[in-house]
Structures are given as C-alpha cells and as structure tokens.
Enzyme design. Structure first.
Site, PDB file in Angstrom:
ATOM      1  CG  ASP A   1      -1.996   1.001   1.148  1.00  0.00           C
ATOM      2  OD1 ASP A   1      -3.113   0.643   0.765  1.00  0.00           O
ATOM      3  OD2 ASP A   1      -1.708   2.176   1.456  1.00  0.00           O
TER       4      ASP A   1
ATOM      5  CD  GLU B   1      -4.326   4.273  -1.389  1.00  0.00           C
ATOM      6  OE1 GLU B   1      -5.299   4.230  -2.179  1.00  0.00           O
ATOM      7  OE2 GLU B   1      -4.394   4.728  -0.238  1.00  0.00           O
TER       8      GLU B   1
END
Lengths: 608, 198
Positions: free
Chosen positions: A273, A317
């Site tokens: 992440d 993301e």
C-alpha cells in the site's frame, strides 16, 4: 523461472530416452537411405520445421497444435518407420541448435516422446495388418488403430512427464481442455491421411501444397489469437497502470493456490500500500496522483521482470504480488530491497508527504497447510499490512499470529456483538443457545491451558466457539426440535448450517478469522466430515479443537426424552474416536482437561 | 542458387514492410576479408592452368578459403542469421574436407545438366566438384538435391547450400525490418508485422 529436475524426473527422462535410442538401434534407422531418399528426408525435415514453427494457435493462449505429426504419420504409412525417425532426428537436432533458450532435456524429452509415439503407431499398424507403401482405402482399420495408439501414447507420456517432473498440467484435470485436444488430434490425423495420398501421387509438389496451406492457416489463426489477446488484455488489465486487475488477480490466486497446495510448494502473497497517497493527492491533485500510480506500476513491473510473480493493482493504491515457489523469508528479502529502491526513487511532489520520499507498507503471508481457501491468504497478508501501517509505515511485515492479538477491549466488543447474534436462538431454539454458551465456556477454559496457542488463537477459538452454530438460525424450527430420527433431506438441511453460518459472519470483515471455525467444525480427522471432507492437518488447528469440544457438549447435553451420556461415557467415546473423528493429540489433551476440571464436580453428591 | 535466395529474401522483406536502407546499416566485423577472398578465388581460377603447383594446391587453397570464410562468419555470429550461414558453410566444408577438397556431386541428380557435364565430372575435370562413388564419405552432405521445374533454374545443390540460404534469408529480413522508419504511415504497418511475427 529457474527449474531443476527432480530425481524422479531424471530417471523418467533417461528411461524414455533409452527406449527411444533402442528403437533407433533396433530399426537401424540411418543405414539404408539412398541419396534420393536423403533428398526426400531433407525436404520433409524442412517441412516439419516449418510446420512446427508455424503452429496453429488457438485462444485461450497456450493451446496450439502443430501439423508436424501429420507428416510423421503420413511418411510412416508410405515409407515405413526409418524415414519417419530420420526426419524426427534431423528436425529435433535443428531445433536443438536453433532454440538455444529451451533446456536441453526438453529437446531430449520431445525427441523420445515422438520416437515412442511413432514406433507405437508403426508397430500397431503392422500388427493390425497394415500395408506400408500404399494407402489402401478398402481396409481403413489399421490406420485408425495406429492413429489411436499415436494419440494414446502421446497422452500417456504427457501425463507421465507432468507427473514425474512435478508440474501441474491444468489440461490434464480439465475434461473440456482434453476434449479440445481430441479435436486437434482428429484434425492432425485426418490431415496425415490427406498428406499421405498427396505424397503418393505427387511427392514434392504435394508436400509443397500441404506446407503452404498450413502456413497460411497458421497466419490466419495467429491474427485471431492476437485479436483475442488484445481483447482479453483489456478485460484483465487495469486501465491506468497496465497491471492485472483485481478480478483477474483473484482468479489467478485461486488457481495458483490450488496448484501449490496439490504440489506442496510454497506460495506467498504480498500486499503493498502506497504510504500517504491521500495526502499526496490532496497536495498535488488527482492527475498527478494518477501519474504516481502509473509510475509505481512500472517500478513494480520492472522489479518482477524475469520472475514468475504476478502483480496486480488490488485496489486504489493497493498492489498485490503473488509469488509461487517462494517462501515468506525470500519474499521479505525481495520486498525489503524493493522498498529501499523505491525510497531512493524520486518522483515529483513527494517532498510534500511526511516521509519526503516514495514509500510503501507491505504485509506478507505464506500459504500454510491448514489453509483451505485462497481468501485466507489475502486476509492474513491484509492483517500483516495493517500491522505494518501501525508500525509507522514504510516497512515490510511478515504475518505473525503474535502481532495481531486483539486488545482486551476489542475482544470484549467482538464478544458482545457475537452474543447479540447468538441471542436470536433464545426464542427459536434455546438448546442451541445454551449449547453455544457452554461450548464457549469450555473453549475459553481449554484454550487457556493449551500453551502452544498464541493469545490471538485463544481469542479466535473462544469467539468461534460462541458463534459456531449461528447457521442453524436458518434451519426450520420443526427440524431443529424434531423428536426421533431425521429424514435424509432434513439431515441435508442441518448439514448446511456450517455454510450458512459462514455466510452470516462473513458479512463483517473483522470476524474473518472465525470463518474457518464456523465452516469446518464438522470436518472429521479421517476426512469423512462435511462440508469439504478435509483430512488431518488440512483442517485448521482451531477447527479441530472446536470439533472435539462441540461433540463433547452435544453428547452430554440433557434433552428431554433423549438419552444423555455422562461425562465419563462421553470421554470414553472421544477416546474411542481419537484418530478417526478427532485429532488424537487434542483429544487426549481435552480428556485430561475435563478429567481434571469437571469430573470432580460431577462426582459430588447431587440432589436428584 | 545463392542469388535466388537473396532475391527472394529482398522481395519478402519488402512485402513485410522492410526497407532496403536497412542493408546499408549492415555492420560486419572483418569485412575486409570479403574482397580478399574473392580476389584469391579469381587468381586461382586464372592461374591454375598456367602455374602447375597452384593447380596441384587448388583444393587445399579452396579449403583455406572456406576456413577464412568460417572465421569471418564466426566473428559475426551475434548477428541474426549468420550462425545459420555458418552452419551451412560448415556442412559443405566438412563434406569437401572429407573428400579431398572437392564437393561430391550425385550423378543421378545431375542427369539433366547435360551429358558433357556428367562426363567431365566423372573424369574429375572440375576443380571443385567430383562424382559421388561408393568411396565417397558422407555422400548425403554432397550436391544431391536437384532443382528442376517448376523451379525456374536447373541446378544440383547440397543441404549446406540450403542451410546457407536460410541463414541469408534470416539475415536480410533482420536488416530490412530493423531499418529506421520514417513518416507516420508506417506506424500501422509496423503493428501488423509485429502481430505476425510474434
């Protein structure tokens, strides 16, 4: 992917090579050619090479059949095995020199495989009274028989190859793919007869026409395959980064999970992440954010170049890397190196985020043998990722039971939430309500005595024990409360409660850890349980423990009009079924626990 | 035969959207060997009737020419196609070396080349060729492949010649298709060839 051949594979390879070479020796392949035959052998070898280069690809990718088999068979029918094997030898030799990237043993195995196939079909052709030299349409049986043997030997060798070399050939387990290949074979085999008739009539020009025809077909099919791949790429890839998308990744994960489980190979998943991406977006705008995602996607792609890893954009993301044949330690080394490399890579606008550099947090989880579905792997990697974020970001964490223990307050909250759900049973089926409460109590006490469990496992066991029968909420009351024996269809409904229970609890993400306990607490150690029939260590440890506790309470529960076992009898029953229904290790521990904790209480004088 | 192969390669390369300009970008190591080899062959050809020892040595000299050629190809083996040419030349070289520096020719395959040719061949009048007999070593590498109608020319070639031609074909395709492109019109074309080549 680097790949080493296991010793079984080596023995297998040398074995079939030996057979192939002895066929060459027995048949004295190269001796009797006249110069004219040599010219013909050259031309046929060239045709074989052309046809195997211009093989016909069918979507989905990986399926292709080449027409070289047609040439071998046609030549075998017309001129016998010498000619066919000479062509095989020359064309494999040329391929060996030409395709330098392919491992040498694959060429060898190809060579041996084709030799055996040709020899098998040749001898069966002779055996069934076939006539070498002329295609006789009045007696087609020998042709059919030899074609069949060619096909069967091929299938058998491919199976053996994948079996001994410990690889998964997905086609072998899929009837559809097998059927498709049967069609491919049929085409090849019919073409072999066509070619034989052509060759008998017009040796060179017939071969020329045949080869040209196949090459043109190959071009056409390539075009189709190209279009197919274009379209499927659009469906499987993330538009922005060009990495695989969430759906495709999940599918791949499922396949790899099943493969690696069957082959007992490690499989590791890493979830990444980007740190503070929201802040980056807020400062630099979403367009620049998109650019960052693209940039990061390229970085990842470059990092996994030359490996067999699959990378995907998992969410906004979040990125995922699936690493077959990789242990979590290797994965850790790989990702930590990648993390440092990413830190050192400048990208416009990163000076506005806290670390002042590009960074990511990563959680890694490896498949363990008591996992039974791929979602568990994702869940664990996710937990490790959360832990990494909690450690201040920009770091890589391996999944570890100890790291993710719930604190007491959270445990209490979870407990209360689950208790609310169990309370529904108060009105519907009070026996299940009380059963759940008792099993919870046993699990709490028994769990605290099992030193090998981590804190988090103890909590999971207790919560799972409380909620394990929640699926019964969907079972009609008259079945739950029925006196006497259940009908078969009623029993089927009862059995479904594990699946329904899982569905109910899966609604809330924080209870994901409990799902195996709910779904698998009726699995038996000997594999005769439901819903999956998992066996031994395939069943998660906690589910095995819960199964013992659950059965013990079911046996000792007092119900009106039904015989009840005493604690002593129930323990004897558990002892008897240890190793069949129950995990023997935990059964013994549980018996010891009940003996010590409860039998003294039971033995006290009671007022009935 | 060699020229046929080259012409065919140029034609196919052109159809695939290649450019002749690519040929200008040919970069070969030891390219100075080429004219030297050619000159040497001419010298032998003209002198072998006049100077006795050259006639005697002509076979050996031919083999030396072959070896130089092989070295040249080896120096350039990293270019696509050239290893294949190397293999072809090597095959020819092996059979010639095994048979005293002359290429064995199959009389049967050479029938249509005319009676005089066969007679001369059998008599051993050609410096570079000889007829295949039972004493010939590795006859299957010799000139045994007859080219006849519908092929437009009549000739007997060896498997080494064929391999050489394949190599030349690959090399020329590589040169023509890797030529720098210009203009927008070629972009779509490039895509098409890419899809065909994959």
């Amino acid at each position: 992917m680097t790949f080493t051949v296991k010793w079984q594979g080596k023995i297998y390879l040398s074995f079939i090579t030996l057979i192939a070479l002895s066929i060459f020796w027995v048949e004295d392949v190269f001796v009797n050619h006249s110069l004219k035959d040599w010219v013909f052998v050259y031309i046929l070898s060239a045709a074989v090479l052309l046809l195997s280069y211009f093989s016909i690809h069918l979507p989905p990718k990986g399926n292709s059949f080449s027409m070289d088999s047609a040439i071998y068979l046609a030549v075998m029918f017309l001129y016998g095995i010498h000619m066919a094997l000479s062509i095989l030898f020359i064309s494999i030799l040329v391929e060996f020199l030409y395709k330098r990237k392919m491992e040498w043993w694959k060429h060898l195995s190809n060579f041996s495989m084709y030799s055996l196939m040709i020899a098998g079909s040749y001898y069966s052709f002779l055996f069934f009274g076939g006539d070498i030299g002329k295609i006789r349409t009045d007696n087609l049986f020998p042709y059919v028989a030899s074609l069949l043997i060619y096909f069967l030997v091929n299938i058998a060798l491919i199976f053996a190859f994948f079996f001994f070399l410990g690889r998964v050939y997905r086609g072998a387990f899929n009837l559809g793919v097998l059927l498709e290949s049967v069609v491919g074979y049929l085409v090849t085999l019919i073409l072999s007869l066509v070619l034989a008739i052509l060759l008998a009539e017009e040796r060179y020009f017939g071969l020329f026409l045949f080869t040209i025809l196949v090459i043109i077909l190959s071009f056409v099919f390539r075009k189709f395959l190209y279009l197919y791949q274009l379209v499927s790429n659009r469906a499987n890839k993330d538009h922005l980064t060009g990495l695989y998308n969430h759906g495709f990744f999940k599918e791949t994960l499922k396949e790899q999970f099943a493969d690696c489980k069957r082959l007992k190979q490690p499989l590791t998943l890493a979830l990444l992440d980007l740190d503070d991406f929201k802040k980056y977006n807020d400062r630099n705008g979403h367009l620049q954010g998109d650019r960052l995602l693209m940039f990061f996607g390229k970085l990842l792609q470059k990092a996994v170049e030359g490996t067999n890893f699959t990378i995907a954009r998992y969410g906004g993301e979040e990125f995922a890397i699936l690493m077959p044949n990789t242990t979590k330690e290797d994965a850790y080394v790989f990702l930590n190196r990648l993390r440092k490399q990413v830190n050192d890579t400048y990208f416009d606008g990163v000076e506005h985020i806290p670390y002042r550099c590009l960074s990511f947090s990563c959680g890694i989880a490896e498949m363990e043998k008591d996992m039974y579905e791929s979602d568990e792997l994702i869940h664990r990697a996710d937990q490790a990722l959360y832990y990494a974020k909690a450690q201040g970001k920009n770091n890589v964490q391996l999944y570890d039971q100890h790291n993710i223990s719930l604190n007491e307050i959270q445990f209490k909250q979870d407990l209360e939430a689950l208790e609310q759900q169990v309370k529904f049973f108060l009105s519907k089926d009070v026996y299940t309500y009380r059963h759940s409460k008792r099993v919870f109590k046993y699990a709490l006490e028994f769990g605290s005595r099992l030193d090998e469990l981590t804190n988090h496992e103890r909590q999971t066991l207790s919560l799972g024990a409380l909620i394990h029968d929640i699926g019964k909420i969907e079972v009609p009351r008259d079945i739950l409360n029925k006196q006497g024996k259940l009908e078969k269809h009623e029993w089927e409904i009862i059995k479904k409660h594990v699946t329904w229970g899982r569905e109910i609890i899966a609604e809330e993400k924080r209870f994901d850890d409990l799902l195996p306990l709910i779904e698998l607490h009726h699995e038996r150690y000997d594999g005769k349980g439901y819903p999956y029939g998992l066996k031994g260590e395939e069943i998660p440890k906690l589910a095995r423990i819960l199964c013992i506790i659950d059965s013990f309470d079911a046996m000792t529960t007092e119900r009106p009009y039904q015989p009840t076992k005493t604690f002593d009898e129930a323990l004897k029953e558990i002892e008897r079924c240890a190793g069949t229904q129950f995990d023997p290790v935990y059964a013994a521990k549980f018996i010891a626990f009940v003996r010590e904790r409860y039998l003294p209480l039971v033995k006290m004088p009671q007022w009935d | 035969m060699v020229y046929d192969g080259i012409v065919l390669s140029l034609l196919i390369g052109w159809f695939r959207g290649g450019s002749l300009k690519g040929l200008a970008h040919m970069k070969l190591r030891g390219g100075w060997l080429f004219p030297l080899l050619l000159a040497l062959q001419f010298v032998i050809f003209f002198l072998q009737e006049k100077v006795a020892w050259i006639a005697k040595m002509s076979n050996v000299i031919f083999l030396l020419v072959y070896i130089t050629g092989l070295v040249f190809l080896w120096l350039n083996r990293h270019q696509p196609g050239l290893p294949v040419i190397f293999a072809g030349v090597l095959l020819n070289f092996i059979v010639m070396a095994a048979n005293g520096g002359r290429m064995p020719v199959s009389v049967e395959a050479a029938q249509f080349l005319g009676r005089e040719y066969i007679e001369a061949l059998k008599a051993g009048l050609y410096a570079k060729h000889q007829a295949i007999t039972s004493d010939t070593l590795l006859p299957f590498l010799g000139d045994i492949i007859p080219l006849s109608p519908p092929y437009p020319r009549q000739q007997v070639i060896s498997i080494g010649d064929v391999v050489m031609n394949v190599g030349a074909f690959l090399f020329i395709q590589h040169l023509m298709l890797s030529a720098p492109r210009h203009g927008k019109g070629n972009a779509g074309e490039e895509k098409v060839t890419a899809s065909v080549n994959q």
